[in-house]
Design a protein around this motif. Sequence first.
Motif, PDB file in Angstrom:
ATOM      1  N   PHE A  48       0.840  -1.198   0.000  1.00 49.09           N
ATOM      2  CA  PHE A  48       0.000   0.000   0.000  1.00 49.09           C
ATOM      3  C   PHE A  48       0.876   1.250   0.000  1.00 49.09           C
ATOM      4  CE2 PHE A  48      -2.225   3.470   2.067  1.00 49.09           C
ATOM      5  CZ  PHE A  48      -3.491   3.426   1.502  1.00 49.09           C
ATOM      6  N   PHE A  49       1.916   1.240   0.850  1.00 49.74           N
ATOM      7  CA  PHE A  49       2.856   2.365   0.890  1.00 49.74           C
ATOM      8  C   PHE A  49       3.431   2.635  -0.504  1.00 49.74           C
ATOM      9  CE2 PHE A  49       4.108   1.773   5.605  1.00 49.74           C
ATOM     10  CZ  PHE A  49       3.284   2.804   5.989  1.00 49.74           C
ATOM     11  N   VAL A  50       3.907   1.573  -1.151  1.00 49.39           N
ATOM     12  CA  VAL A  50       4.579   1.723  -2.444  1.00 49.39           C
ATOM     13  C   VAL A  50       3.608   2.272  -3.491  1.00 49.39           C
ATOM     14  CG1 VAL A  50       5.711   0.491  -4.331  1.00 49.39           C
ATOM     15  CG2 VAL A  50       6.302  -0.050  -1.962  1.00 49.39           C
ATOM     16  N   LYS A  51       2.408   1.698  -3.545  1.00 53.33           N
ATOM     17  CA  LYS A  51       1.420   2.152  -4.529  1.00 53.33           C
ATOM     18  C   LYS A  51       1.031   3.612  -4.290  1.00 53.33           C
ATOM     19  CE  LYS A  51      -0.608  -2.303  -5.731  1.00 53.33           C
ATOM     20  NZ  LYS A  51      -1.790  -3.191  -5.690  1.00 53.33           N
ATOM     21  N   ILE A  87      13.593  15.040  -5.839  1.00 51.54           N
ATOM     22  CA  ILE A  87      14.033  13.918  -5.001  1.00 51.54           C
ATOM     23  C   ILE A  87      13.111  13.776  -3.796  1.00 51.54           C
ATOM     24  CG2 ILE A  87      15.929  13.059  -3.570  1.00 51.54           C
ATOM     25  CD1 ILE A  87      17.849  14.634  -5.400  1.00 51.54           C
ATOM     26  N   ALA A  88      12.672  12.570  -3.538  1.00 52.13           N
ATOM     27  CA  ALA A  88      11.825  12.281  -2.362  1.00 52.13           C
ATOM     28  C   ALA A  88      12.700  12.073  -1.140  1.00 52.13           C
ATOM     29  CB  ALA A  88      10.978  11.040  -2.627  1.00 52.13           C
ATOM     30  N   LEU A  89      12.255  12.596  -0.005  1.00 50.34           N
ATOM     31  CA  LEU A  89      12.991  12.470   1.259  1.00 50.34           C
ATOM     32  C   LEU A  89      12.084  11.868   2.335  1.00 50.34           C
ATOM     33  CD1 LEU A  89      14.627  16.035   1.349  1.00 50.34           C
ATOM     34  CD2 LEU A  89      15.662  13.939   0.453  1.00 50.34           C
ATOM     35  N   GLY A  90      12.690  11.509   3.469  1.00 53.68           N
ATOM     36  CA  GLY A  90      11.918  11.019   4.612  1.00 53.68           C
ATOM     37  C   GLY A  90      11.123   9.772   4.287  1.00 53.68           C
ATOM     38  N   SER A  91       9.912   9.678   4.873  1.00 53.99           N
ATOM     39  CA  SER A  91       9.071   8.498   4.634  1.00 53.99           C
ATOM     40  C   SER A  91       8.698   8.393   3.160  1.00 53.99           C
ATOM     41  CB  SER A  91       7.808   8.568   5.488  1.00 53.99           C
ATOM     42  OG  SER A  91       7.019   9.695   5.142  1.00 53.99           O
ATOM     43  N   ARG A  94      11.602   6.720   1.556  1.00 53.35           N
ATOM     44  CA  ARG A  94      11.673   5.295   1.931  1.00 53.35           C
ATOM     45  C   ARG A  94      10.553   4.473   1.312  1.00 53.35           C
ATOM     46  NH1 ARG A  94      12.226   7.725   7.013  1.00 53.35           N
ATOM     47  NH2 ARG A  94      10.079   7.143   7.551  1.00 53.35           N
ATOM     48  N   GLU A  95       9.647   5.128   0.601  1.00 56.91           N
ATOM     49  CA  GLU A  95       8.428   4.490   0.095  1.00 56.91           C
ATOM     50  C   GLU A  95       7.591   3.930   1.242  1.00 56.91           C
ATOM     51  OE1 GLU A  95       9.867   1.720  -2.931  1.00 56.91           O
ATOM     52  OE2 GLU A  95       9.266   3.181  -4.460  1.00 56.91           O
ATOM     53  N   GLU A 161      18.115   8.942   2.827  1.00 58.26           N
ATOM     54  CA  GLU A 161      16.910   8.206   2.443  1.00 58.26           C
ATOM     55  C   GLU A 161      16.379   8.674   1.083  1.00 58.26           C
ATOM     56  OE1 GLU A 161      14.755   7.287   6.661  1.00 58.26           O
ATOM     57  OE2 GLU A 161      14.695   9.359   5.976  1.00 58.26           O
ATOM     58  N   ALA A 162      17.176   9.445   0.357  1.00 60.29           N
ATOM     59  CA  ALA A 162      16.719  10.085  -0.877  1.00 60.29           C
ATOM     60  C   ALA A 162      16.365   9.058  -1.959  1.00 60.29           C
ATOM     61  CB  ALA A 162      17.799  11.027  -1.392  1.00 60.29           C
ATOM     62  N   ARG A 163      15.360   9.437  -2.755  1.00 59.60           N
ATOM     63  CA  ARG A 163      14.901   8.587  -3.863  1.00 59.60           C
ATOM     64  C   ARG A 163      14.569   9.482  -5.059  1.00 59.60           C
ATOM     65  NH1 ARG A 163       9.981   7.450  -5.600  1.00 59.60           N
ATOM     66  NH2 ARG A 163       9.017   8.431  -3.771  1.00 59.60           N
ATOM     67  N   PHE A 164      15.006   9.061  -6.228  1.00 61.05           N
ATOM     68  CA  PHE A 164      14.785   9.824  -7.464  1.00 61.05           C
ATOM     69  C   PHE A 164      13.306   9.772  -7.851  1.00 61.05           C
ATOM     70  CE2 PHE A 164      14.462   9.878 -12.132  1.00 61.05           C
ATOM     71  CZ  PHE A 164      15.106  11.069 -12.432  1.00 61.05           C
ATOM     72  N   ILE A 165      12.724  10.955  -8.134  1.00 59.08           N
ATOM     73  CA  ILE A 165      11.337  11.027  -8.621  1.00 59.08           C
ATOM     74  C   ILE A 165      11.332  11.308 -10.116  1.00 59.08           C
ATOM     75  CG2 ILE A 165       9.100  12.183  -8.441  1.00 59.08           C
ATOM     76  CD1 ILE A 165       9.833  13.014  -5.590  1.00 59.08           C
TER      77      ILE A 165
END
Length: 840
Positions: A48-51, A87-91, A94-95, A161-165
């Motif tokens: 659910f988090f990922v979606k 870039i996504a940060l935090g929760s 982390r997805e 915790e960065a993630r590419f958007i």
Amino acid sequence: MENLALQIEELISNNAPDFEISKVIKTAIKDYLNSLEDIFNDTQGKDFFVKHTKKIDGFIKILYKYLLRKHFGDFIPMSNSIPITLIALGSYGREQLCVYSDIDIMVLYRDIKGFNLKPIIEELMILAWDSGLKLGSRVHELDEIVNATRSDITIKTSIIEARFIYGSKILWCGFQSKLGIVQKEFQKEFILEKLNEHKTRLTKYPLKMEPNIKDGYGGMRESNMLFWMANVIYGVNSTKDLIGIHFSESEYKTYRSSLEFVFRVRNGLHLGAKKKLDSVNFDILPDLASRLGFSHTPKLTKERQFMEKLFESLHNIHAFSSVMIKKIVRPYLFEAKNISALREKRYKKNIYFCDDVLFTSFNRKGKSLYELLKELNELPISIKKFDNSYVYFAKKTILPSNLSAKIKQQIKILLEKENLHPIVKMLYKADLFKVILPSVKMITNQPQFDGYHTHPVDIHTMKALWHTNHIKDNFVLNIYENLSKNNKSILNFLVLFHDIGKGRKKDHHIVSQDLFKKFAKSINLSEANINLASRVIRYHNMLSYTATNEDIYSQKVILNFTALIQTKEALDLLLCLTYGDINSVGAGIYKSSTANLLKELYLQSAHSFENEGLLKDSSRRLQKENAIKNNKDFQILERSMQKKILQIGSNQLFLVHKASDIISIALKAKDVTTAIYEIDNSEYLTIKIIRVNPLNLGYLLGKLSFLDLVSMDIFKLYDEKKYFEIRFGTKVDEGDMLFIDEILQSSFDMGKKFNHKKPTIKKEDILIDCDHRDDLAQVKIITQDQKGLFAYIAQVFDDFSIEIESAKIHSIRGKVNDLILIEKNGNFCVNQDEILELLT
């Protein structure tokens, strides 16, 4: 998402303004959020988090692409060529983005002269908020990243915790290069600061009946902490990457399964509350349990099943995370200069005793249960804590198929040790406590929905053991220190077994007693010890119940209580157990007023065990009169004054106060012609009044109803004089003392009226006993706690000229339990029906 893109494309072609674009996106976001209930029914945890995260990614991409179209028109470059990366940060990074979680992003850019980037970045934030996306954003140029993390640990934590958007992958590669520098520099400082921050967080949010599943014990933040340490030290992108290095696949599987359940709970919390909520409170619990698929069974409610599963999951996460964090970071806590000191602290091979904490090697092989128990029994009693290295070692213990006689003998020795709490806590964390005490299984993770206990049963028991090992009340401590060595050992059993019968249909006092007897016989406890401990376990709540609910100066009450307890030895043990039991309920439950009531009941009961003939009120008064006569201050008084003191009308004064206090009160009253009063605000507010003129009690208490009334005693003295002692639960500000003094002065005017708000009391909440004693009637009121409750009652009594002899005010967790003794002067019992109507 494709339909939304087409809608926006059409609006762009029609030169629609930003607010129309944001309106369309806002509608799409709202429709999506309204559909989350259906999505949750199909998928709940990490999936659910990922979606949800990917969906939010989609909305942000659409916003950004629209702005690129707006600013570049038909000449829009490839996204990789524009020096902006989202870039996504935090929760969010982390997805693990929940429905109402903060959406934290970083806009990374490189300031290239050929691009006018700042208007695009500014408009992105405004457009996102207008569209209903509450972005928490930070904007950094690529070359600023390393310096930014050096100045603020929060930035470093979010960046790892960065993630590419979306955006420039060239810039993203540059960011990853910078991230490698960030991970490697100031590692020790980062680790130590995060460990300290983590410790503070767990202290603030311990495991409770309403647990905080984000920041609290076993919550998501513990999992995050493990990942942060693994990422900074090993550079891994997932904790799972350490399987085979620091933990086995089966250990990780248990941890990950528990984390998945917590993920499901958090998503259910947000959807049920329709807002950001991190604590599982009782209001949302029924709905939450249903959302996660729990239903009532003949034996267990859905709420209990859910909370047991949640507590189990939180324990698993905490146990795994705390041990692995220590295991991973220990090289960074090492200092070569401490090696010589460590050698001096070596207790025996593989065991080190430093600052009252026991350490061992993480690589130490597990022993048999018998060998472990024997080792624990040989340790010094001064241990205050077992390091996680020892917990990890204990987890490797080789368990037998059954408990042999020699193992049971070691269990007996262990449970009789002084300062037992550190050992029991270590065994609990190592999942061994229920092995040596099988009856504990039933109360492990068992919730308590009574609105009184703050913790589940097992944690409550552990805390009760801690409090009996760390008694702070001087009176109780003196009783404990005078216990024999045998009885101090018995106290351990009392604490461990007093609530062990909870969760069954039968009265837990009786079940606890039966379980104790069975266990005690299996480890060969003596018959005398079994009988003594069984009796205290059976009646373990009677000291607190009697002290707070009954007239403890009544001969009948004392006789009934002591008949249950039977011996002074049992009374001593019961007081120590009650101290630990009440303190472990929650902070602030064991108050000074509670301590005074327990002490007074203990003294009255102990007195009766010493000499049963002194139980009658008249005999007890006579004894106090003899003590007064032998007092030097009394002997120098004039005969007329001595006679007045000995003829004081109130028996209660002689039962409650010491001889010296009675003399002091009587002398203060000697020259009073109207009234005097004294205000003591040292520990908590206490008002003492001696009056000849009538006291407008209803007015006084009404004006002071903003304070919590704890107790009130009223005693007849001599020459129509009365002594009042009114105690409140807290101190007041020094600036309020003048205000209280003015209220007191006005309270001797019987014409003064206070406009009381009538409290809500049901008739069944009031119990009247006009045959309580020859001279006193008794009124018990058990109802919801309300401001001004007793002030209103006092006003009604004033209107009927009813004289209150004493009042015991006891409130806890929103319930009040008042006990009032009233003089039989002909005004109360004959009017009780009318009074009852006015009160209810």
